[in-house]
Design a protein around this motif. Structure first.
Motif, PDB file in Angstrom:
ATOM      1  N   UNK A  49       0.838  -1.195   0.000  1.00  0.00           N
ATOM      2  CA  UNK A  49       0.000   0.000   0.000  1.00  0.00           C
ATOM      3  C   UNK A  49       0.879   1.253   0.000  1.00  0.00           C
ATOM      4  N   UNK A  50       2.120   1.103   0.388  1.00  0.00           N
ATOM      5  CA  UNK A  50       3.020   2.264   0.339  1.00  0.00           C
ATOM      6  C   UNK A  50       3.895   2.248  -0.900  1.00  0.00           C
ATOM      7  N   UNK A  51       3.697   1.243  -1.718  1.00  0.00           N
ATOM      8  CA  UNK A  51       4.511   1.108  -2.915  1.00  0.00           C
ATOM      9  C   UNK A  51       3.711   1.519  -4.145  1.00  0.00           C
ATOM     10  N   UNK A  52       4.372   1.489  -5.293  1.00  0.00           N
ATOM     11  CA  UNK A  52       3.687   1.921  -6.496  1.00  0.00           C
ATOM     12  C   UNK A  52       2.864   0.826  -7.146  1.00  0.00           C
ATOM     13  N   UNK A  53       3.109  -0.409  -6.761  1.00  0.00           N
ATOM     14  CA  UNK A  53       2.266  -1.506  -7.241  1.00  0.00           C
ATOM     15  C   UNK A  53       1.497  -2.082  -6.066  1.00  0.00           C
ATOM     16  N   UNK A  54       0.305  -2.562  -6.335  1.00  0.00           N
ATOM     17  CA  UNK A  54      -0.356  -3.422  -5.365  1.00  0.00           C
ATOM     18  C   UNK A  54       0.232  -4.815  -5.540  1.00  0.00           C
ATOM     19  N   UNK A  55       0.497  -5.485  -4.436  1.00  0.00           N
ATOM     20  CA  UNK A  55       1.028  -6.851  -4.500  1.00  0.00           C
ATOM     21  C   UNK A  55       0.001  -7.776  -3.861  1.00  0.00           C
ATOM     22  N   UNK A  56      -0.557  -8.635  -4.670  1.00  0.00           N
ATOM     23  CA  UNK A  56      -1.631  -9.516  -4.215  1.00  0.00           C
ATOM     24  C   UNK A  56      -1.097 -10.929  -4.102  1.00  0.00           C
ATOM     25  N   UNK A  57      -1.293 -11.555  -2.966  1.00  0.00           N
ATOM     26  CA  UNK A  57      -0.849 -12.945  -2.786  1.00  0.00           C
ATOM     27  C   UNK A  57      -1.566 -13.839  -3.772  1.00  0.00           C
ATOM     28  N   UNK A  58      -0.807 -14.641  -4.483  1.00  0.00           N
ATOM     29  CA  UNK A  58      -1.413 -15.574  -5.420  1.00  0.00           C
ATOM     30  C   UNK A  58      -0.570 -16.841  -5.380  1.00  0.00           C
ATOM     31  N   UNK A  97       3.341 -16.793  -5.053  1.00  0.00           N
ATOM     32  CA  UNK A  97       3.910 -15.575  -5.632  1.00  0.00           C
ATOM     33  C   UNK A  97       3.088 -14.359  -5.231  1.00  0.00           C
ATOM     34  N   UNK A  98       3.615 -13.200  -5.534  1.00  0.00           N
ATOM     35  CA  UNK A  98       2.804 -11.995  -5.510  1.00  0.00           C
ATOM     36  C   UNK A  98       2.533 -11.587  -6.946  1.00  0.00           C
ATOM     37  N   UNK A  99       1.288 -11.252  -7.212  1.00  0.00           N
ATOM     38  CA  UNK A  99       0.978 -10.581  -8.463  1.00  0.00           C
ATOM     39  C   UNK A  99       1.121  -9.094  -8.206  1.00  0.00           C
ATOM     40  N   UNK A 100       1.787  -8.416  -9.102  1.00  0.00           N
ATOM     41  CA  UNK A 100       1.966  -6.969  -8.976  1.00  0.00           C
ATOM     42  C   UNK A 100       1.088  -6.277 -10.008  1.00  0.00           C
ATOM     43  N   UNK A 101       0.351  -5.285  -9.567  1.00  0.00           N
ATOM     44  CA  UNK A 101      -0.569  -4.586 -10.465  1.00  0.00           C
ATOM     45  C   UNK A 101      -0.376  -3.085 -10.271  1.00  0.00           C
ATOM     46  N   UNK A 102      -0.185  -2.378 -11.367  1.00  0.00           N
ATOM     47  CA  UNK A 102       0.053  -0.935 -11.259  1.00  0.00           C
ATOM     48  C   UNK A 102      -0.583  -0.216 -12.423  1.00  0.00           C
ATOM     49  N   UNK A 103      -0.888   1.056 -12.234  1.00  0.00           N
ATOM     50  CA  UNK A 103      -1.404   1.863 -13.339  1.00  0.00           C
ATOM     51  C   UNK A 103      -0.767   3.244 -13.310  1.00  0.00           C
ATOM     52  N   UNK A 107       6.789  -1.950 -11.786  1.00  0.00           N
ATOM     53  CA  UNK A 107       6.966  -3.395 -11.596  1.00  0.00           C
ATOM     54  C   UNK A 107       8.438  -3.674 -11.241  1.00  0.00           C
ATOM     55  N   UNK A 108       9.334  -3.001 -11.975  1.00  0.00           N
ATOM     56  CA  UNK A 108      10.772  -3.178 -11.762  1.00  0.00           C
ATOM     57  C   UNK A 108      11.175  -2.849 -10.330  1.00  0.00           C
ATOM     58  N   UNK A 161      -3.573   2.988  -7.368  1.00  0.00           N
ATOM     59  CA  UNK A 161      -3.914   3.800  -8.518  1.00  0.00           C
ATOM     60  C   UNK A 161      -2.925   4.895  -8.762  1.00  0.00           C
ATOM     61  N   UNK A 162      -3.419   5.900  -9.416  1.00  0.00           N
ATOM     62  CA  UNK A 162      -2.565   6.987  -9.859  1.00  0.00           C
ATOM     63  C   UNK A 162      -3.462   8.216  -9.955  1.00  0.00           C
ATOM     64  N   UNK A 163      -2.992   9.352  -9.477  1.00  0.00           N
ATOM     65  CA  UNK A 163      -3.750  10.583  -9.704  1.00  0.00           C
ATOM     66  C   UNK A 163      -2.890  11.529 -10.514  1.00  0.00           C
ATOM     67  N   UNK A 164      -3.477  12.104 -11.528  1.00  0.00           N
ATOM     68  CA  UNK A 164      -2.744  12.971 -12.430  1.00  0.00           C
ATOM     69  C   UNK A 164      -3.587  14.162 -12.806  1.00  0.00           C
ATOM     70  N   UNK A 165      -2.895  15.197 -13.240  1.00  0.00           N
ATOM     71  CA  UNK A 165      -3.591  16.345 -13.770  1.00  0.00           C
ATOM     72  C   UNK A 165      -4.074  16.052 -15.185  1.00  0.00           C
TER      73      UNK A 165
END
Lengths: 324, 324
Positions: free
Chosen positions: A27-36, A39-45, A75-76, B121-125
């Motif tokens: 929750x403090x990172x740029x991807x959400x990491x979901x236990x699967x 592994x963790x699945x990483x999801x970002x937008x 992701x990186x 998520x992401x917040x942008x202008x």
């Protein structure tokens, strides 16, 4: 939104959200990491939109590349292997089809370069060009790198060189060399392979990309870990382009290298005994690793320059705030 | 883009994309389905942007609900269990913070209702409000429902009732009952539980949601399967609101129920011997299942009304084209 700024907006959003029955890290990172499973699945937008992110003369190919690159960078930063993206394209009704093709080619090239694929998407009408990418990655549970985890005396290090995006921005804006400037800004290289290699060493104690700028990223790491950082300015690897622009425009080099953002190098911490191992892990990619300081117990971020210690300023690129 | 239209744009994009080394199903579906151990991961994105998708007096809560609902609907159509979303928010610099909170509350409510979560998520202008959701789901390999797979003589059926979104649109536009109209348009209920239940029966031969409208969806299923459909107009379940608007505005009811779009019911095909089983699977959700026609060998889509057979028109909502 202007008074609030991006980071406060994110806090406000996080206060509202509640989680259904799954375990989520990051929750403090740029991807959400979901236990699967194991592994963790990483999801970002990450979204880019019109004038706010796209320089006027940017080539459509570069725009496509950029939006994929910034998603892969998230992701990186967690050590993930990206394995697919979906992209939503909002385009004005009169947008030209050849440019759309070039955007898609740019997206495709960046995804393939990092062994990933554009798996699908959505095209919609929008008032200004808006592209939202979403990347999916995977990482073994034991390998994941988070922002949280460093301890006092850890070394802090970065990949590559800093100041390129800032130099690119000012170069394009002042039309010294607009083409090269835009290239520096948009054709960023996400550190996907380096991130996976760092994760596999198992010794990285914290990691993030520095898309908001080095100083801002240091403040984020400090806050999350309840610690401080001591950076040594002379050790920070700064690109030649940034030095040239700094001289030409008389902008202090710190502004370009520490406080600007738009860079996609990795910032990470390790125990000082692990540096050889990490150096070795990165060497096969020809990527420089540079120690730039250390973690300290005191919650204060300082910058040592020419032997003088000053506060590191808590500034960087933040959306909704006025432009630099 | 206007001459090209959305569906041609998607074809053009698909021609450019190439896939790295993974197996992907669902290039003709609304989600990408990526093999992951014994399951498919489903990944989809849907964007809404400014005037093109958001009625003038829509409540921010409804906007948030809607963007999550339409993403979950794509997961539902493939029988997936949604387990997380990320959302990118593009907002004008002067956007009001209370409205942002309401948007997030709407997103959160919709996600939780379907046992999913907003993970980040992401917040942008952005120049106009633009929200891009991305949903991740999972489905057992043997359960996945695709658009491809139906055969002649299969029954085609829909969940729920049609024409609600069209009625909502015209009702809001003509201010008969703007509030209810916007509610019909935006507070859609994705058929997540129904989709999972249908998938588990293992007898569904093809499935999609009808977000582009019934006629357009039938044409898409026909093209993908190399088959045709025969629909019986009198069997199509049409909402009372659509009938009222049709009378009030003298718009043929076919326009509202077949050619409008913005609905999120499921359209699916099954062998006629399986209808009892499917009916039973859906009954616990109180969701109506209505057979509306059958699959035919000939690649022609017809509509039988009052005993007269006519061509079904290939029309529906398509972005970049002029508005209805």
């Amino acid at each position: 939104m202007m008074e609030l700024g991006e980071r406060k907006a994110i806090e406000l959003i996080q206060d509202i959200l509640s989680c259904a029955s799954i375990d989520v890290l990051g929750m403090e990172d740029d991807c959400a990491a979901v236990e699967f499973k194991d592994e963790y699945l990483l999801l970002t937008t990450d979204m880019i939109s019109g004038e706010a992110h796209i320089p006027e003369n940017a080539a459509p190919w570069q725009i496509g590349w950029y939006v994929v690159a910034i998603n892969l960078s998230d992701i990186a930063a967690m050590g993930g292997e990206p394995f697919g993206l979906v992209v939503a394209l909002g385009l004005p009704q009169n947008y030209d089809v050849e440019s759309l093709k070039k955007i898609v080619e740019g997206m495709n090239s960046c995804a393939l370069k990092f062994n990933s694929s554009i798996l699908g998407g959505d095209t919609k009408e929008a008032e200004a060009i808006t592209i939202s990418g979403c990347a999916l990655g995977r990482v073994k549970k034991s390998d994941i790198m988070l922002r949280k985890g460093c301890k006092p005396k850890d070394i802090v290090a970065v990949t590559g060189e800093l100041g390129l995006a800032a130099a690119g921005y000012y170069s394009a804006k002042n039309i010294f060399n607009e083409e090269k400037g835009i290239k520096n800004l948009l054709e960023v290289q996400p550190r996907v392979n380096e991130g996976m290699a760092l994760a596999k060493t198992g010794v990285v104690t914290a990691c993030m990309d520095i898309s908001d700028g080095l100083a801002s990223s240091i403040y984020q790491l400090g806050r999350i870990n309840g610690l401080g950082f001591k950076l040594v300015f002379d050790q920070i690897p700064i690109s030649i382009d940034a030095n040239i622009i700094s001289e030409k425009l008389q902008i202090p080099i710190e502004e370009l290298a520490l406080y600007f953002g738009g860079e996609y190098e990795l910032l990470f911490t390790i125990d000082r005994n692990d540096i050889d191992e990490v150096q070795k892990a990165l060497s096969k990619f020809g990527t420089k690793l540079t120690p730039i300081g250390e973690v300290v117990k005191e919650k204060k971020n300082t910058l040592i320059k020419d032997g003088v210690s000053t506060f590191l300023k808590n500034r960087g690129y933040e959306h909704f705030r006025r432009k630099p």
